[in-house]
Scaffold this motif. Structure first.
Motif: not given
Length: 183
Positions: A29-30, A33, A35, A37, A74
């Protein structure tokens, strides 16, 4: 062993696999993205979600632990990406001569005009008072060969050798990640 589990395997065996998959899904999931998190908040949230499972059992707590593993994935992915992105060439040092001392880290690849190889930088030298920000590992292309009908003997670069080079570095560029907005 718990009744009803396939092949006589305990139920926690499948729970652990799901937790590992949730952790991997968090890392994935990272990667999706635009940017990074903040990793610290995700790590605290994941730890808080996993903690009750260490003391008590039950399906609701298993689901909380699954969400906690996702949050920890994450956090791990964001933390490692932050470390990796911190080790990059500063924009103000691009195209300037920097003297580096280090070790050839990988197998050199010969091409028509020279040799390309990975180089682990141990020391950065410069005449300026400000120390250059150079990544720990860089990819060097050493152009050597024919120039205006002159013959040059190509120097051999071997893994593990220590060299001192004056280099002019460029930041990575190209279409390595075509899904980002380059505007």
């Amino acid at each position: 062993m718990t009744r009803g589990s396939p092949k006589g395997l305990p139920v926690y065996y499948f729970g652990m696999r799901l937790n590992i998959l949730a952790f991997a899904a968090g890392i994935l999931g990272v990667q999706m993205q635009p940017e990074l998190p903040g990793w610290a908040l995700w790590a605290v949230a994941g730890g808080l979600l996993v903690l009750p499972r260490l003391r008590w059992s039950g399906w609701p707590l298993r689901l909380l632990a699954l969400l906690g593993c996702l949050a920890l994935g994450v956090a791990w992915g964001a933390w490692r990406a932050e470390i990796r992105l911190a080790d990059q060439l500063g924009a103000d040092w691009e195209g300037r001569d920097v003297e580096v001392i280090g070790v050839v880290a990988g197998l050199p690849q010969d091409f028509s005009n020279g040799t390309r190889f990975e180089f682990d930088v141990n020391f950065r030298l410069t005449v300026e008072t400000v120390k250059p920000v150079v990544p720990r590992r860089i990819m060097l292309s050493w152009y050597q060969g024919r120039r205006d009908d002159e013959q040059f003997e190509r120097l051999q670069v071997r893994p593990g050798e220590r060299w001192r080079f004056t280099v002019r570095l460029k930041r990575p560029h190209g279409n390595a990640n075509p899904w980002t907005d380059a505007s």
